[in-house]
Design a protein around this motif. Structure first.
Motif, PDB file in Angstrom:
ATOM      1  N   ALA A  90      -3.758  14.357   0.134  1.00  0.00           N
ATOM      2  CA  ALA A  90      -2.641  15.015  -0.355  1.00  0.00           C
ATOM      3  C   ALA A  90      -1.468  14.002   0.054  1.00  0.00           C
ATOM      4  O   ALA A  90      -0.465  13.815  -0.671  1.00  0.00           O
ATOM      5  N   TYR A  91      -1.429  13.541   1.240  1.00  0.00           N
ATOM      6  CA  TYR A  91      -0.547  12.702   1.635  1.00  0.00           C
ATOM      7  C   TYR A  91      -0.198  11.341   0.821  1.00  0.00           C
ATOM      8  O   TYR A  91       0.898  11.001   0.340  1.00  0.00           O
ATOM      9  N   TRP A  92      -1.427  10.916   0.458  1.00  0.00           N
ATOM     10  CA  TRP A  92      -1.246   9.532  -0.281  1.00  0.00           C
ATOM     11  C   TRP A  92      -1.074   9.785  -1.907  1.00  0.00           C
ATOM     12  O   TRP A  92      -0.451   8.982  -2.724  1.00  0.00           O
ATOM     13  N   LEU A  93      -1.214  10.953  -2.378  1.00  0.00           N
ATOM     14  CA  LEU A  93      -1.175  11.393  -3.679  1.00  0.00           C
ATOM     15  C   LEU A  93       0.314  12.078  -3.856  1.00  0.00           C
ATOM     16  O   LEU A  93       0.689  12.084  -5.087  1.00  0.00           O
ATOM     17  N   ARG A  94       0.980  12.096  -2.887  1.00  0.00           N
ATOM     18  CA  ARG A  94       2.329  12.515  -3.115  1.00  0.00           C
ATOM     19  C   ARG A  94       3.138  11.527  -3.915  1.00  0.00           C
ATOM     20  O   ARG A  94       3.015  10.466  -3.621  1.00  0.00           O
ATOM     21  N   ALA A 132       0.768  -1.363   0.033  1.00  0.00           N
ATOM     22  CA  ALA A 132      -0.060  -0.021  -0.007  1.00  0.00           C
ATOM     23  C   ALA A 132       0.706   1.270   0.038  1.00  0.00           C
ATOM     24  O   ALA A 132       0.294   2.418   0.345  1.00  0.00           O
ATOM     25  N   ALA A 133       2.179   0.990  -0.076  1.00  0.00           N
ATOM     26  CA  ALA A 133       3.149   2.102  -0.086  1.00  0.00           C
ATOM     27  C   ALA A 133       2.720   3.437  -1.129  1.00  0.00           C
ATOM     28  O   ALA A 133       2.867   4.437  -0.860  1.00  0.00           O
ATOM     29  N   GLY A 189      -9.342   5.599  -0.597  1.00  0.00           N
ATOM     30  CA  GLY A 189     -10.751   5.584  -0.330  1.00  0.00           C
ATOM     31  C   GLY A 189     -11.151   6.278   1.114  1.00  0.00           C
ATOM     32  O   GLY A 189     -12.368   6.981   1.014  1.00  0.00           O
ATOM     33  N   PRO A 190     -10.959   5.723   2.357  1.00  0.00           N
ATOM     34  CA  PRO A 190     -11.527   6.282   3.536  1.00  0.00           C
ATOM     35  C   PRO A 190     -11.357   7.815   3.834  1.00  0.00           C
ATOM     36  O   PRO A 190     -12.452   8.443   4.002  1.00  0.00           O
TER      37      PRO A 190
END
Length: 240
Positions: free
Chosen positions: A163-167, A114-115, A123-124
């Protein structure tokens, strides 16, 4: 709908509701009892991780059991009670997403599948953002400062998490700082739940009094900000 239930069905429903409520209270007491342990224990140590796991699982059970308890308010004739029930749904979602985020960023930092984010991670917070926007509309229409305030808070947190996950790149320091923020929010929900539960008996106030919800949030946000700043500086110096 309840008026069409037979006496036996109504009694059984009351027993099930009471059992669920006591389970919710018992697990909430467990979460409140252990929350200070991972906060005070050496970060990354065995005690921190074990106590943290117990706390996260307890909060997950609280979120799940809180949904049917809040759902009872949706059938109430009073529109304010119905709006507050939806607000409690939102709080449960906020807590669940915070737990998911707090655990997920560390797993991702260790190189899990999931990195890179993906639907499982994105999703969440996306659902939280949508719920926050719905709560914002509900709060504006109902003139509720409490609902509007937490809707804006939820939208801000959800946007930051997305935004964190899309970096394209994320450092270990980013993961630890985000972990502190997400778990800090989860701790705030625990403290707030304790305050609200005892509002009538200790503070002689109604459960949805604005200051009882805002005060733990403001104090907790200040502690989270200071902790994140201290840990980012510590990691920048190369300390473990």
């Amino acid at each position: 709908m309840d008026r069409h239930l037979r006496p036996g069905d109504r009694g059984r429903e009351a027993q099930e509701g009471a059992l669920l409520r006591w389970l919710h209270i018992a697990v909430g007491a467990l979460a409140f009892a252990v929350v200070s342990i991972p906060l005070l224990a050496r970060k990354g140590g065995r005690v921190h991780m074990c106590a943290g796991s117990v706390y996260v699982y307890a909060m997950a059970v609280l979120a799940v059991t809180g949904v049917p308890l809040a759902a009872r308010g949706l059938a109430h004739e009073d529109p304010v009670r119905r709006a507050n029930a939806l607000f409690l749904f939102f709080i449960a979602l906020l807590a669940a997403d915070s737990a998911w985020m707090g655990v997920g960023v560390l797993r991702a930092a260790k190189g899990s599948s999931a990195a890179r984010g993906g639907p499982v991670r994105i999703g969440p917070p996306a659902v939280l953002l949508l719920a926050a926007l719905c709560l914002l509309v509900l709060g504006i229409l109902g003139g509720s400062v409490l609902h509007v305030s937490f809707a804006l808070l939820g939208a801000t947190l959800a946007t930051g998490r997305l935004a964190y996950w899309l970096r394209s790149t994320r450092t270990r320091a980013d993961a630890i700082v985000m972990h502190i923020g997400a778990m800090g929010v989860l701790c705030i929900t625990t403290l707030t739940a304790f305050v609200i539960t005892n509002a009538r008996h200790v503070f002689h106030a109604r459960p949805f009094t604005l200051v009882l919800w805002i005060a733990p949030t403001v104090l907790g946000a200040a502690v989270i900000g200071l902790s994140q700043r201290a840990w980012r500086a510590r990691l920048a110096r190369g300390e473990p």
